[in-house]
Design a protein around this motif. Structure first.
Motif, PDB file in Angstrom:
ATOM      1  N   ALA A 147       0.895  -1.333  -0.052  1.00 53.62           N
ATOM      2  CA  ALA A 147      -0.183   0.025   0.139  1.00 53.62           C
ATOM      3  C   ALA A 147       0.981   1.223  -0.027  1.00 53.62           C
ATOM      4  O   ALA A 147       0.226   2.347   0.354  1.00 53.62           O
ATOM      5  CB  ALA A 147      -1.078  -0.092   1.036  1.00 53.62           C
ATOM      6  N   GLY A 148       2.028   1.151  -0.215  1.00 48.80           N
ATOM      7  CA  GLY A 148       2.868   2.304  -0.395  1.00 48.80           C
ATOM      8  C   GLY A 148       3.711   2.683   1.046  1.00 48.80           C
ATOM      9  O   GLY A 148       4.507   3.710   1.231  1.00 48.80           O
ATOM     10  N   GLY A 149       3.577   1.903   2.023  1.00 45.41           N
ATOM     11  CA  GLY A 149       4.108   2.136   3.209  1.00 45.41           C
ATOM     12  C   GLY A 149       5.621   1.909   3.315  1.00 45.41           C
ATOM     13  O   GLY A 149       6.127   1.175   2.176  1.00 45.41           O
ATOM     14  N   GLU A 150       6.437   2.448   4.116  1.00 51.70           N
ATOM     15  CA  GLU A 150       7.830   2.105   4.335  1.00 51.70           C
ATOM     16  C   GLU A 150       8.036   0.571   4.500  1.00 51.70           C
ATOM     17  O   GLU A 150       6.964  -0.021   5.252  1.00 51.70           O
ATOM     18  CB  GLU A 150       8.535   2.873   5.247  1.00 51.70           C
ATOM     19  N   GLU A 151       9.187   0.018   4.285  1.00 51.30           N
ATOM     20  CA  GLU A 151       9.564  -1.204   4.800  1.00 51.30           C
ATOM     21  C   GLU A 151       9.559  -1.514   6.485  1.00 51.30           C
ATOM     22  O   GLU A 151      10.211  -0.577   6.916  1.00 51.30           O
ATOM     23  CB  GLU A 151      10.737  -1.633   4.244  1.00 51.30           C
ATOM     24  N   LEU A 152       8.913  -2.237   6.835  1.00 50.17           N
ATOM     25  CA  LEU A 152       8.692  -2.336   8.122  1.00 50.17           C
ATOM     26  C   LEU A 152       9.725  -3.641   8.909  1.00 50.17           C
ATOM     27  O   LEU A 152       9.836  -4.443   7.999  1.00 50.17           O
ATOM     28  CB  LEU A 152       7.398  -2.830   8.904  1.00 50.17           C
ATOM     29  N   HIS A 153      10.297  -3.425   9.893  1.00 53.34           N
ATOM     30  CA  HIS A 153      11.436  -4.313  10.360  1.00 53.34           C
ATOM     31  C   HIS A 153      10.625  -5.734  10.685  1.00 53.34           C
ATOM     32  O   HIS A 153       9.572  -5.602  11.430  1.00 53.34           O
ATOM     33  CB  HIS A 153      12.257  -3.785  11.436  1.00 53.34           C
ATOM     34  N   PRO A 154      11.368  -6.743  10.289  1.00 48.68           N
ATOM     35  CA  PRO A 154      10.775  -7.775  10.853  1.00 48.68           C
ATOM     36  C   PRO A 154      11.111  -7.987  12.192  1.00 48.68           C
ATOM     37  O   PRO A 154      11.776  -7.435  12.961  1.00 48.68           O
ATOM     38  CB  PRO A 154      11.518  -9.271   9.843  1.00 48.68           C
ATOM     39  N   LEU A 155      10.244  -8.915  12.973  1.00 46.48           N
ATOM     40  CA  LEU A 155      10.349  -9.042  14.423  1.00 46.48           C
ATOM     41  C   LEU A 155      11.504 -10.117  14.464  1.00 46.48           C
ATOM     42  O   LEU A 155      11.541 -11.286  13.488  1.00 46.48           O
ATOM     43  CB  LEU A 155       9.175  -9.758  14.922  1.00 46.48           C
ATOM     44  N   PRO A 156      12.020  -9.987  15.645  1.00 51.64           N
ATOM     45  CA  PRO A 156      12.918 -11.153  15.854  1.00 51.64           C
ATOM     46  C   PRO A 156      12.472 -12.399  16.145  1.00 51.64           C
ATOM     47  O   PRO A 156      11.322 -12.620  16.569  1.00 51.64           O
ATOM     48  CB  PRO A 156      13.830 -10.627  17.217  1.00 51.64           C
TER      49      PRO A 156
END
Length: 186
Positions: A147-156
C-alpha cells in the motif's frame, strides 16, 4: 460471542497497548464505532506508540479527509490500498504489541454491532495471543508495503524454540493474489 463483546475486547486490547498497534480493515465507517476506534488510535499515537492503520480505498471510501488528517496530525500512520483496478484488501486484523491479534470478518462499523438496516449476520472472529500474533504482523508488513508504506522491520525470532502448546499448534496461512505464501505453525 456477540459482535458487541468482540468490539469491547478489541477496544480493551488497543487501550492496553504499550508499544504498537497495527490495524487493517476493509471498512472503517465514520459512525460512532469508527469514531471510537479513530479516537483511541489518535490518543495512543499521542502517547508515543507506533500506530499504523491500513484501509481499503474502496471499502473505506466514506472515511472523511478531516478525520484522516486529525489522526495523521496525532501521529497515526495511515495508508490506503489503491481504489484503481479490481484488487481489494478485505482483511480485518489488528495486532497489538506483536503479541495479541484480532482477526476475522468484522469491519469497523456500527452496523456490525446492531445489525443496521440489513439485520444481523454472523462473522467469525478470533483473538490470538503469542507467537501466532507475531506471524500475523508479517502479513501486515507485506500488505503495508504493497500500500506504499515504508519497509517495516521483521520481528526477531521468538526465543522459544518449540510451540507454547505443542499439542495444539496454530497454523497461520497467508493468502493473497500472486505467489503462494507459506503456512507457519507455532
Amino acid at each position: 460471542t456477540t459482535p458487541a463483546t468482540i468490539f469491547s475486547n478489541l477496544i480493551a486490547d488497543i487501550q492496553h497497548a504499550r508499544e504498537s498497534i497495527d490495524a487493517e480493515f476493509y471498512i472503517v465507517e465514520p459512525d460512532r464505532t469508527g469514531q471510537l476506534l479513530c479516537d483511541i488510535l489518535r490518543r495512543k499515537a499521542r502517547q508515543g506508540l507506533c500506530v499504523r492503520l491500513l484501509v481499503d480505498g474502496f471499502g473505506s471510501r466514506g472515511l472523511p479527509r478531516t478525520l484522516r488528517e486529525g489522526m495523521e496530525g496525532a501521529g497515526v500512520d495511515i495508508r490506503t490500498t489503491s481504489i484503481i483496478g479490481h484488487s481489494r484488501n478485505h482483511r480485518k486484523m489488528t495486532i497489538v504489541d506483536n503479541r495479541i491479534a484480532h482477526i476475522g470478518g468484522i469491519n469497523i462499523a456500527t452496523r456490525y454491532v446492531d445489525g443496521g438496516r440489513h439485520g444481523f449476520w454472523r462473522d467469525e472472529h478470533l483473538r490470538i495471543e503469542g507467537d501466532a500474533a507475531a506471524h500475523l504482523y508479517e502479513l501486515f508488513r507485506s500488505d503495508w508495503l504493497s500500500a506504499g508504506g515504508e519497509e517495516l522491520h521483521p520481528l526477531p525470532e521468538p526465543k522459544q524454540s518449540r510451540p507454547s502448546n505443542p499439542s495444539h499448534p496454530l497454523p497461520i496461512i497467508h493468502s493473497a493474489e500472486g505467489p503462494t505464501r507459506h503456512a507457519h505453525h507455532r
